[in-house]
Write a protein that holds these residues in place. Structure first.
Motif, PDB file in Angstrom:
ATOM      1  N   ILE A   9       0.803  -1.222   0.000  1.00  0.00           N
ATOM      2  CA  ILE A   9       0.000   0.000   0.000  1.00  0.00           C
ATOM      3  C   ILE A   9       0.835   1.270   0.000  1.00  0.00           C
ATOM      4  O   ILE A   9       0.304   2.356  -0.185  1.00  0.00           O
ATOM      5  CB  ILE A   9      -1.018   0.023   1.161  1.00  0.00           C
ATOM      6  CG1 ILE A   9      -0.334  -0.046   2.518  1.00  0.00           C
ATOM      7  CG2 ILE A   9      -2.035  -1.086   0.997  1.00  0.00           C
ATOM      8  CD1 ILE A   9      -1.264   0.122   3.699  1.00  0.00           C
ATOM      9  N   THR A  10       2.167   1.135   0.168  1.00  0.00           N
ATOM     10  CA  THR A  10       3.020   2.315   0.067  1.00  0.00           C
ATOM     11  C   THR A  10       3.467   2.551  -1.382  1.00  0.00           C
ATOM     12  O   THR A  10       4.052   3.572  -1.688  1.00  0.00           O
ATOM     13  CB  THR A  10       4.259   2.192   0.976  1.00  0.00           C
ATOM     14  OG1 THR A  10       5.058   1.083   0.541  1.00  0.00           O
ATOM     15  CG2 THR A  10       3.850   2.000   2.423  1.00  0.00           C
ATOM     16  N   ALA A  11       3.155   1.611  -2.270  1.00  0.00           N
ATOM     17  CA  ALA A  11       3.505   1.755  -3.689  1.00  0.00           C
ATOM     18  C   ALA A  11       2.489   2.656  -4.385  1.00  0.00           C
ATOM     19  O   ALA A  11       1.496   3.079  -3.790  1.00  0.00           O
ATOM     20  CB  ALA A  11       3.538   0.376  -4.353  1.00  0.00           C
ATOM     21  N   SER A  12       2.716   2.900  -5.649  1.00  0.00           N
ATOM     22  CA  SER A  12       1.795   3.741  -6.418  1.00  0.00           C
ATOM     23  C   SER A  12       0.438   3.052  -6.531  1.00  0.00           C
ATOM     24  O   SER A  12       0.331   1.824  -6.427  1.00  0.00           O
ATOM     25  CB  SER A  12       2.352   3.993  -7.820  1.00  0.00           C
ATOM     26  OG  SER A  12       2.309   2.795  -8.568  1.00  0.00           O
ATOM     27  N   GLU A  13      -0.592   3.845  -6.767  1.00  0.00           N
ATOM     28  CA  GLU A  13      -1.928   3.275  -6.913  1.00  0.00           C
ATOM     29  C   GLU A  13      -1.971   2.312  -8.098  1.00  0.00           C
ATOM     30  O   GLU A  13      -2.648   1.277  -8.048  1.00  0.00           O
ATOM     31  CB  GLU A  13      -2.979   4.369  -7.074  1.00  0.00           C
ATOM     32  CG  GLU A  13      -4.387   3.814  -7.068  1.00  0.00           C
ATOM     33  CD  GLU A  13      -5.468   4.875  -6.968  1.00  0.00           C
ATOM     34  OE1 GLU A  13      -6.627   4.511  -7.214  1.00  0.00           O
ATOM     35  OE2 GLU A  13      -5.166   6.033  -6.644  1.00  0.00           O
TER      36      GLU A  13
ATOM     37  N   GLY B 267      -1.068  -1.325   9.700  1.00  0.00           N
ATOM     38  CA  GLY B 267      -2.269  -0.963   8.960  1.00  0.00           C
ATOM     39  C   GLY B 267      -2.090   0.108   7.909  1.00  0.00           C
ATOM     40  O   GLY B 267      -2.664   0.015   6.847  1.00  0.00           O
ATOM     41  N   GLY B 268      -1.329   1.128   8.153  1.00  0.00           N
ATOM     42  CA  GLY B 268      -1.191   2.202   7.181  1.00  0.00           C
ATOM     43  C   GLY B 268      -2.174   3.319   7.441  1.00  0.00           C
ATOM     44  O   GLY B 268      -3.106   3.201   8.216  1.00  0.00           O
ATOM     45  N   VAL B 269      -1.938   4.427   6.796  1.00  0.00           N
ATOM     46  CA  VAL B 269      -2.821   5.574   6.950  1.00  0.00           C
ATOM     47  C   VAL B 269      -3.943   5.491   5.922  1.00  0.00           C
ATOM     48  O   VAL B 269      -3.843   4.787   4.920  1.00  0.00           O
ATOM     49  CB  VAL B 269      -2.040   6.900   6.805  1.00  0.00           C
ATOM     50  CG1 VAL B 269      -1.018   7.054   7.913  1.00  0.00           C
ATOM     51  CG2 VAL B 269      -1.382   7.000   5.454  1.00  0.00           C
TER      52      VAL B 269
ATOM     53  N   LEU C 173      -4.584   3.272   2.462  1.00  0.00           N
ATOM     54  CA  LEU C 173      -5.590   2.207   2.445  1.00  0.00           C
ATOM     55  C   LEU C 173      -6.652   2.428   1.372  1.00  0.00           C
ATOM     56  O   LEU C 173      -7.237   1.471   0.867  1.00  0.00           O
ATOM     57  CB  LEU C 173      -6.243   2.069   3.821  1.00  0.00           C
ATOM     58  CG  LEU C 173      -5.326   1.552   4.929  1.00  0.00           C
ATOM     59  CD1 LEU C 173      -6.047   1.589   6.268  1.00  0.00           C
ATOM     60  CD2 LEU C 173      -4.832   0.157   4.625  1.00  0.00           C
ATOM     61  N   VAL C 174      -6.885   3.682   0.997  1.00  0.00           N
ATOM     62  CA  VAL C 174      -7.862   3.983  -0.050  1.00  0.00           C
ATOM     63  C   VAL C 174      -7.449   3.325  -1.363  1.00  0.00           C
ATOM     64  O   VAL C 174      -8.295   2.950  -2.173  1.00  0.00           O
ATOM     65  CB  VAL C 174      -8.019   5.515  -0.209  1.00  0.00           C
ATOM     66  CG1 VAL C 174      -8.743   5.880  -1.491  1.00  0.00           C
ATOM     67  CG2 VAL C 174      -8.752   6.076   0.984  1.00  0.00           C
ATOM     68  N   LYS C 175      -6.158   3.098  -1.566  1.00  0.00           N
ATOM     69  CA  LYS C 175      -5.670   2.475  -2.793  1.00  0.00           C
ATOM     70  C   LYS C 175      -6.222   1.066  -2.982  1.00  0.00           C
ATOM     71  O   LYS C 175      -6.324   0.586  -4.106  1.00  0.00           O
ATOM     72  CB  LYS C 175      -4.142   2.411  -2.792  1.00  0.00           C
ATOM     73  CG  LYS C 175      -3.457   3.746  -2.828  1.00  0.00           C
ATOM     74  CD  LYS C 175      -1.958   3.542  -2.741  1.00  0.00           C
ATOM     75  CE  LYS C 175      -1.212   4.828  -2.520  1.00  0.00           C
ATOM     76  NZ  LYS C 175       0.225   4.586  -2.322  1.00  0.00           N
ATOM     77  N   ILE C 176      -6.547   0.365  -1.890  1.00  0.00           N
ATOM     78  CA  ILE C 176      -7.035  -1.014  -2.023  1.00  0.00           C
ATOM     79  C   ILE C 176      -8.558  -1.097  -2.047  1.00  0.00           C
ATOM     80  O   ILE C 176      -9.116  -2.179  -2.109  1.00  0.00           O
ATOM     81  CB  ILE C 176      -6.463  -1.940  -0.928  1.00  0.00           C
ATOM     82  CG1 ILE C 176      -6.918  -1.522   0.469  1.00  0.00           C
ATOM     83  CG2 ILE C 176      -4.963  -2.046  -1.029  1.00  0.00           C
ATOM     84  CD1 ILE C 176      -6.551  -2.494   1.560  1.00  0.00           C
ATOM     85  N   CYS C 177      -9.231   0.038  -2.023  1.00  0.00           N
ATOM     86  CA  CYS C 177     -10.695   0.043  -2.116  1.00  0.00           C
ATOM     87  C   CYS C 177     -11.104  -0.151  -3.575  1.00  0.00           C
ATOM     88  O   CYS C 177     -10.454   0.352  -4.472  1.00  0.00           O
ATOM     89  CB  CYS C 177     -11.260   1.377  -1.613  1.00  0.00           C
ATOM     90  SG  CYS C 177     -10.960   1.662   0.135  1.00  0.00           S
ATOM     91  N   ILE C 178     -12.187  -0.875  -3.783  1.00  0.00           N
ATOM     92  CA  ILE C 178     -12.680  -1.028  -5.150  1.00  0.00           C
ATOM     93  C   ILE C 178     -13.655   0.096  -5.454  1.00  0.00           C
ATOM     94  O   ILE C 178     -14.255   0.675  -4.555  1.00  0.00           O
ATOM     95  CB  ILE C 178     -13.308  -2.405  -5.395  1.00  0.00           C
ATOM     96  CG1 ILE C 178     -14.554  -2.609  -4.537  1.00  0.00           C
ATOM     97  CG2 ILE C 178     -12.313  -3.522  -5.177  1.00  0.00           C
ATOM     98  CD1 ILE C 178     -15.347  -3.844  -4.892  1.00  0.00           C
ATOM     99  N   ARG C 179     -13.799   0.383  -6.734  1.00  0.00           N
ATOM    100  CA  ARG C 179     -14.744   1.413  -7.174  1.00  0.00           C
ATOM    101  C   ARG C 179     -16.012   0.726  -7.677  1.00  0.00           C
ATOM    102  O   ARG C 179     -15.924  -0.273  -8.389  1.00  0.00           O
ATOM    103  CB  ARG C 179     -14.157   2.236  -8.313  1.00  0.00           C
ATOM    104  CG  ARG C 179     -13.296   3.417  -7.894  1.00  0.00           C
ATOM    105  CD  ARG C 179     -12.067   3.011  -7.272  1.00  0.00           C
ATOM    106  NE  ARG C 179     -11.090   4.087  -7.116  1.00  0.00           N
ATOM    107  CZ  ARG C 179      -9.923   3.862  -6.588  1.00  0.00           C
ATOM    108  NH1 ARG C 179      -9.574   2.662  -6.205  1.00  0.00           N
ATOM    109  NH2 ARG C 179      -9.065   4.858  -6.450  1.00  0.00           N
ATOM    110  N   ILE C 180     -17.147   1.265  -7.326  1.00  0.00           N
ATOM    111  CA  ILE C 180     -18.435   0.736  -7.795  1.00  0.00           C
ATOM    112  C   ILE C 180     -19.147   1.851  -8.535  1.00  0.00           C
ATOM    113  O   ILE C 180     -19.433   2.879  -7.938  1.00  0.00           O
ATOM    114  CB  ILE C 180     -19.295   0.220  -6.619  1.00  0.00           C
ATOM    115  CG1 ILE C 180     -18.543  -0.886  -5.895  1.00  0.00           C
ATOM    116  CG2 ILE C 180     -20.644  -0.244  -7.105  1.00  0.00           C
ATOM    117  CD1 ILE C 180     -19.199  -1.348  -4.639  1.00  0.00           C
TER     118      ILE C 180
END
Length: 92
Positions: A19-23, A73-75, A79-86
């Motif tokens: 999660i610290t890598a690019s989106e 956990g990360g900030v 963490l938003v990077k691993i959320c899916i878009r609907i």
């Protein structure tokens, strides 16, 4: 009477995105996990069709696309990077 159906529970080996890598890199890892999940669904369907013709329900673990974040956990921004878009590629 309820028509019989088959249930398949899949516990897949998941690659954990950094999660610290690019989106883009995070999405690439999640796409790889999604591709593997689709392959497992297809395999399950083929196996069931060889033995019987019935409806199939497939279940995965709660984090089959993104795994669990590493310790700490990360900030939220990460963490938003691993959320899916609907709607998005994961729901189509």
């Amino acid at each position: 009477m309820i028509k019989p159906y088959n249930a398949v529970a899949i516990q897949a080996n998941v690659h954990m995105p950094d999660i610290t890598a690019s989106e883009g890199k995070v999405r690439e890892t999640m796409r790889s996990n999604l591709k593997r999940a689709c392959e497992l669904i297809d395999w399950s369907a083929r196996e069931l069709q060889r033995t019987r013709n019935a409806t199939m329900v497939v279940g995965f673990g709660e984090s089959f696309l993104h795994s669990f974040p590493r310790a700490g956990g990360g900030v939220i921004k990460e963490l938003v990077k691993i959320c899916i878009r609907i709607p998005g590629e994961e729901t189509e």
